[in-house]
Each structure stands twice: as C-alpha cells, then as structure tokens.
Design an enzyme around this catalytic site. Structure first.
Site, PDB file in Angstrom:
ATOM      1  N   GLN A 190       8.954 -19.918  44.765  1.00  0.00           N
ATOM      2  CA  GLN A 190      10.359 -19.614  44.437  1.00  0.00           C
ATOM      3  C   GLN A 190      10.429 -18.213  43.842  1.00  0.00           C
ATOM      4  OE1 GLN A 190      12.272 -23.278  42.385  1.00  0.00           O
ATOM      5  NE2 GLN A 190      10.077 -23.582  42.217  1.00  0.00           N
ATOM      6  N   THR A 233       6.915 -24.656  37.552  1.00  0.00           N
ATOM      7  CA  THR A 233       8.359 -24.633  37.836  1.00  0.00           C
ATOM      8  C   THR A 233       9.034 -25.746  37.056  1.00  0.00           C
ATOM      9  OG1 THR A 233      10.090 -24.843  39.530  1.00  0.00           O
ATOM     10  CG2 THR A 233       7.970 -25.914  40.010  1.00  0.00           C
ATOM     11  N   ALA A 263      -1.234 -21.782  33.557  1.00  0.00           N
ATOM     12  CA  ALA A 263      -1.602 -21.726  34.980  1.00  0.00           C
ATOM     13  C   ALA A 263      -2.931 -21.018  35.196  1.00  0.00           C
ATOM     14  CB  ALA A 263      -0.490 -21.027  35.763  1.00  0.00           C
ATOM     15  N   CYS A 301      20.658  -6.019  54.216  1.00  0.00           N
ATOM     16  CA  CYS A 301      21.858  -5.259  54.560  1.00  0.00           C
ATOM     17  C   CYS A 301      22.999  -6.236  54.841  1.00  0.00           C
ATOM     18  CB  CYS A 301      21.605  -4.370  55.778  1.00  0.00           C
ATOM     19  SG  CYS A 301      23.100  -3.443  56.215  1.00  0.00           S
ATOM     20  N   HIS A 345      13.001 -17.947  47.921  1.00  0.00           N
ATOM     21  CA  HIS A 345      14.124 -17.296  47.239  1.00  0.00           C
ATOM     22  C   HIS A 345      14.134 -15.786  47.475  1.00  0.00           C
ATOM     23  CE1 HIS A 345      14.639 -20.937  44.281  1.00  0.00           C
ATOM     24  NE2 HIS A 345      15.122 -21.168  45.485  1.00  0.00           N
TER      25      HIS A 345
HETATM   26  C1  BJW Z   1       4.100 -22.171  32.734  1.00  0.00           C
HETATM   27  C2  BJW Z   1       3.687 -21.094  32.033  1.00  0.00           C
HETATM   28  C3  BJW Z   1       2.301 -20.846  32.184  1.00  0.00           C
HETATM   29  C4  BJW Z   1       5.772 -21.189  31.587  1.00  0.00           C
HETATM   30  N1  BJW Z   1       1.572 -21.657  32.978  1.00  0.00           N
HETATM   31  N2  BJW Z   1       3.479 -22.983  33.508  1.00  0.00           N
HETATM   32  C5  BJW Z   1      24.168 -30.004  41.473  1.00  0.00           C
HETATM   33  C6  BJW Z   1      23.118 -30.879  41.779  1.00  0.00           C
HETATM   34  C7  BJW Z   1      22.104 -30.495  42.659  1.00  0.00           C
HETATM   35  C8  BJW Z   1      22.102 -29.245  43.232  1.00  0.00           C
HETATM   36  C9  BJW Z   1      23.129 -28.387  42.942  1.00  0.00           C
HETATM   37  C10 BJW Z   1      24.147 -28.753  42.087  1.00  0.00           C
HETATM   38  N3  BJW Z   1      25.016 -27.709  41.980  1.00  0.00           N
HETATM   39  C11 BJW Z   1      24.561 -26.703  42.735  1.00  0.00           C
HETATM   40  C12 BJW Z   1      23.400 -27.091  43.334  1.00  0.00           C
HETATM   41  C13 BJW Z   1      22.537 -26.277  44.221  1.00  0.00           C
HETATM   42  C14 BJW Z   1      21.874 -25.129  43.486  1.00  0.00           C
HETATM   43  C15 BJW Z   1      21.143 -25.695  42.257  1.00  0.00           C
HETATM   44  O1  BJW Z   1      20.038 -26.212  42.355  1.00  0.00           O
HETATM   45  N4  BJW Z   1      21.724 -25.554  41.076  1.00  0.00           N
HETATM   46  C16 BJW Z   1      21.106 -26.095  39.857  1.00  0.00           C
HETATM   47  C17 BJW Z   1      21.471 -25.201  38.697  1.00  0.00           C
HETATM   48  C18 BJW Z   1      21.527 -27.545  39.709  1.00  0.00           C
HETATM   49  N5  BJW Z   1      20.939 -24.518  44.415  1.00  0.00           N
HETATM   50  C19 BJW Z   1      21.309 -23.557  45.246  1.00  0.00           C
HETATM   51  O2  BJW Z   1      22.434 -23.079  45.221  1.00  0.00           O
HETATM   52  C20 BJW Z   1      20.285 -23.116  46.256  1.00  0.00           C
HETATM   53  N6  BJW Z   1      20.836 -23.170  47.559  1.00  0.00           N
HETATM   54  C21 BJW Z   1      21.185 -24.333  48.135  1.00  0.00           C
HETATM   55  O3  BJW Z   1      21.071 -25.412  47.563  1.00  0.00           O
HETATM   56  O4  BJW Z   1      21.655 -24.208  49.442  1.00  0.00           O
HETATM   57  C22 BJW Z   1      22.081 -25.393  50.137  1.00  0.00           C
HETATM   58  C23 BJW Z   1      20.950 -26.173  50.739  1.00  0.00           C
HETATM   59  C24 BJW Z   1      21.139 -27.487  51.062  1.00  0.00           C
HETATM   60  C25 BJW Z   1      20.115 -28.232  51.633  1.00  0.00           C
HETATM   61  C26 BJW Z   1      18.902 -27.638  51.912  1.00  0.00           C
HETATM   62  C27 BJW Z   1      18.725 -26.333  51.606  1.00  0.00           C
HETATM   63  C28 BJW Z   1      19.733 -25.612  51.012  1.00  0.00           C
HETATM   64  C29 BJW Z   1      19.850 -21.687  45.981  1.00  0.00           C
HETATM   65  C30 BJW Z   1      19.102 -21.571  44.703  1.00  0.00           C
HETATM   66  C31 BJW Z   1      18.761 -20.106  44.435  1.00  0.00           C
HETATM   67  C32 BJW Z   1      18.000 -19.946  43.104  1.00  0.00           C
HETATM   68  N7  BJW Z   1      17.872 -18.570  42.833  1.00  0.00           N
HETATM   69  C33 BJW Z   1      17.117 -18.136  41.645  1.00  0.00           C
HETATM   70  C34 BJW Z   1      17.285 -16.611  41.521  1.00  0.00           C
HETATM   71  C35 BJW Z   1      16.475 -15.911  42.617  1.00  0.00           C
HETATM   72  C36 BJW Z   1      16.482 -14.442  42.452  1.00  0.00           C
HETATM   73  C37 BJW Z   1      15.931 -14.010  41.118  1.00  0.00           C
HETATM   74  O5  BJW Z   1      14.740 -14.203  40.847  1.00  0.00           O
HETATM   75  O6  BJW Z   1      16.719 -13.452  40.357  1.00  0.00           O
HETATM   76  O7  BJW Z   1      15.737 -18.486  41.779  1.00  0.00           O
HETATM   77  S1  BJW Z   1      17.603 -18.962  40.139  1.00  0.00           S
HETATM   78  C38 BJW Z   1      15.979 -18.979  39.436  1.00  0.00           C
HETATM   79  O8  BJW Z   1      15.547 -20.372  39.267  1.00  0.00           O
HETATM   80  C39 BJW Z   1      15.052 -18.368  40.504  1.00  0.00           C
HETATM   81  C40 BJW Z   1      13.867 -19.297  40.443  1.00  0.00           C
HETATM   82  O9  BJW Z   1      13.135 -19.215  41.654  1.00  0.00           O
HETATM   83  C41 BJW Z   1      14.510 -20.631  40.213  1.00  0.00           C
HETATM   84  C42 BJW Z   1      13.572 -21.683  39.663  1.00  0.00           C
HETATM   85  O10 BJW Z   1      13.094 -21.337  38.397  1.00  0.00           O
HETATM   86  P1  BJW Z   1      11.603 -21.685  37.988  1.00  0.00           P
HETATM   87  O11 BJW Z   1      10.662 -20.927  38.832  1.00  0.00           O
HETATM   88  O12 BJW Z   1      11.418 -23.142  37.954  1.00  0.00           O
HETATM   89  O13 BJW Z   1      11.526 -21.035  36.516  1.00  0.00           O
HETATM   90  P2  BJW Z   1      11.919 -21.671  35.098  1.00  0.00           P
HETATM   91  O14 BJW Z   1      12.044 -20.545  34.147  1.00  0.00           O
HETATM   92  O15 BJW Z   1      13.075 -22.585  35.217  1.00  0.00           O
HETATM   93  O16 BJW Z   1      10.661 -22.572  34.704  1.00  0.00           O
HETATM   94  C43 BJW Z   1       9.414 -21.994  34.361  1.00  0.00           C
HETATM   95  C44 BJW Z   1       8.398 -23.104  34.243  1.00  0.00           C
HETATM   96  O17 BJW Z   1       7.129 -22.521  34.061  1.00  0.00           O
HETATM   97  C45 BJW Z   1       8.638 -24.054  33.069  1.00  0.00           C
HETATM   98  O18 BJW Z   1       8.499 -25.392  33.524  1.00  0.00           O
HETATM   99  C46 BJW Z   1       7.508 -23.695  32.085  1.00  0.00           C
HETATM  100  O19 BJW Z   1       7.033 -24.828  31.357  1.00  0.00           O
HETATM  101  C47 BJW Z   1       6.448 -23.192  33.021  1.00  0.00           C
HETATM  102  N8  BJW Z   1       5.524 -22.216  32.435  1.00  0.00           N
HETATM  103  N9  BJW Z   1       4.663 -20.495  31.331  1.00  0.00           N
HETATM  104  C48 BJW Z   1       2.160 -22.698  33.609  1.00  0.00           C
HETATM  105  N10 BJW Z   1       1.681 -19.820  31.561  1.00  0.00           N
END
Ligand code: BJW
Length: 232
Positions: A87, A172, A215, A113, A105
């Site tokens: 991601q 994640t 990690a 573009c 992502h």
């Molecule tokens: C360690 C550590 C160490 C720390 N060692 N571990 C209601 C219900 C369900 C879904 C939805 C809803 N309302 C809207 C939605 C959909 C929405 C969504 O999920 N929203 C939620 C808020 C509920 N999703 C979307 O809109 C997605 N698109 C979509 O669903 O399209 C339709 C579709 C339908 C069917 C199939 C397919 C598609 C798009 C989501 C786009 C997310 N974009 C981002 C930004 C990207 C650009 C950027 O980087 O700026 O992606 S948001 C951000 O969160 C980024 C990340 O990739 C993503 C996930 O975060 P991640 O990686 O989990 O980070 P953290 O900070 O949350 O967690 C860190 C973890 O690491 C923690 O657990 C720590 O413990 C751990 N950690 N240090 C090991 N040293």
C-alpha cells in the site's frame, strides 16, 4: 507454496518514512484523510502538491531496511510463487530488489496526467505545474490513489490472494479497504494467515498467527524460518 505478502507503512517506519495513523502520523497538522482525497486536491491543489512534493523529496534520504531486504530474499527463494502487494507509495521494496510487486496505492515517483492518463516516472516537484511529457498539458498530479479512487491492479491482487496458501500482513493497521479485506478473503479460501506488526491489529478476521515486533526484526526472522523449513 504460494505466498502473498501485503505491506503497509509500518514496514518503512524504521527507514524513517512516517506512518499515517501512529503518533507522528500528521503532516503539518493535517490528517491523511484531509489531503489524500480528490476533493482536497480540487479545494487546495497547492497544499496537496506540497504534501506530496515533500514526501517525494524525502525519499532521497531514506533506504530500504532489513524487512524490505528479507522480502527480496524471499522472492529469490519462491520466484513466481510470491507476490508482494504494497500500500506504500515509497520505492523501498523496489530498491531492495523485489520485482514481483504491486503498488496498489500508486507511487510517489510517478506522476499521473489528468489530461491523457500517462503515468510518467517523476522525480521532481509538481507544484509549479510542469508539462506532461506525453501530451504537453500542465495537468500532472501525483500518481497515488486517494480515498474514493480505484486502487491499481485489484483483479491481479484478488486472484493471487484467492489462490494463495499463505497470506502475510506486515505493518498495516487494516483501516483502509480494499486492502483491509484481503486477510478475510485469504482465510475464506483456506489459506493460513499471519500478521507481523509492532502492535497486533484487531482486524475483521483473526489471523491464524500473530507475531509482534518491529518489522526489521520479525520479517527477516520469519523469512529465514520459511527458507530453512523449505531446505530441510
Ligand atoms: C509497525 C512499525 C514497525 C508501525 N514495524 N509495524 C466504509 C467502510 C468500508 C470502506 C469504506 C468506507 N468508506 C469508504 C470506504 C472505502 C475507502 C476506505 O477504506 N476508507 C476507510 C477510511 C474506511 N477506501 C477507498 O476509498 C479505496 N478505494 C476503493 O475502495 O475503491 C473502490 C473499490 C471497491 C472494490 C474493490 C476495489 C476498490 C482507496 C483507498 C486509498 C488509500 N490511500 C492512502 C493514501 C495514498 C497516498 C499517500 O500515501 O498519501 O493510502 S490513505 C493511507 O492509508 C495510505 C496507506 O496506504 C493506507 C493504509 O495505511 P497503513 O499502511 O495501514 O498505515 P497506518 O499508519 O494506518 O498503519 C501503520 C501500521 O504499522 C500500524 O498497524 C502500526 O502498528 C504498524 N507499525 N511501526 C512493524 N516498525
């Protein structure tokens, strides 16, 4: 044995790339949900371009850590039986040597573009509105997937998850879909599920096994175990 590894911000944390939802997860006081949406970009393109320009620039001063490198070693062992789905928009898996890789992502080091849909490699700032190398329009945005947009290669990912024997989630929070649903999909098809995280998450499905720790420690340990078990 077919393995899918899903990674999130936690795998890059020890390289110095901030996570999204931990204590230091804010950028100049903004939550990711406030800058990572098409609406935010429409409302304040300067703010959003600055956010991504700063993060793209920061990539120059970070390097892959032992967790990224361990997954590259795993690819050398498993070949086509491994798919790493990240991601993360950083380029640390690629720099560590992983090639069986999906950036679901998008990537900081690519632009998108909005006029012609080209996705050129991009290493500089976008804030001054440079022309698209393909069509010449000044319509480039970061090639990252914002909330409400479709992640990349979801069909390929879902096929791999639905046919894997082992699904591993690394660093994640499981807060963002569709990635957050992949462990449940893997469990539903009978795959074993493993979580490697600093702090275990409470996802919609319980993992078969959870290993807590940074990690850079738990990923190499797991990879080495898996390689030893295949050798012996
Ligand atoms: C360690 C550590 C160490 C720390 N060692 N571990 C209601 C219900 C369900 C879904 C939805 C809803 N309302 C809207 C939605 C959909 C929405 C969504 O999920 N929203 C939620 C808020 C509920 N999703 C979307 O809109 C997605 N698109 C979509 O669903 O399209 C339709 C579709 C339908 C069917 C199939 C397919 C598609 C798009 C989501 C786009 C997310 N974009 C981002 C930004 C990207 C650009 C950027 O980087 O700026 O992606 S948001 C951000 O969160 C980024 C990340 O990739 C993503 C996930 O975060 P991640 O990686 O989990 O980070 P953290 O900070 O949350 O967690 C860190 C973890 O690491 C923690 O657990 C720590 O413990 C751990 N950690 N240090 C090991 N040293």
């Amino acid at each position: 044995m077919r393995v899918v590894v899903l990674t999130g911000a936690g795998i890059s944390a020890e390289s110095g790339v901030p996570t999204f939802r931990d204590a230091n997860g804010l950028w100049e006081g903004h939550r990711v949900e406030d800058v990572a949406t098409p609406e935010a970009f429409e409302r304040d393109p300067v703010l959003v371009q600055r956010f991504y320009d700063a993060r793209r620039r920061a990539l120059a001063s970070v390097d892959p850590n032992p967790a990224h490198r361990a997954l590259a070693r795993l690819e050398a062992e498993l070949g086509d039986d491994l798919l790493v789905v990240t991601q993360n928009v950083d380029d640390l898996h690629g720099r560590a040597g992983t090639t069986r890789l999906v950036h679901m992502h998008g990537e900081l080091r690519r632009a998108l573009c909005t006029a012609c849909a080209a996705r050129p490699a991009w290493h500089d700032d976008l804030i001054d509105g440079p022309p698209c190398p393909a069509c010449g329009e000044r319509a480039l945005r970061p090639d990252v997937v914002w909330f409400g947009e479709m992640p990349y290669e979801t069909d390929r990912i879902e096929r791999a998850v639905a046919t894997c024997d082992l699904f591993v989630s690394v660093g994640t929070s499981g807060a963002v879909y569709p990635a957050a649903g992949y462990a449940a999909l893997a469990a539903a098809v009978g795959a074993r599920t493993l979580e490697l995280n600093l702090v275990p998450t409470m996802g919609i499905v319980a993992f078969d096994e959870v290993r807590a720790g940074p990690a850079s420690v738990v990923v190499p340990r797991w990879v080495d175990e898996l390689r030893r078990s295949r050798a012996g």
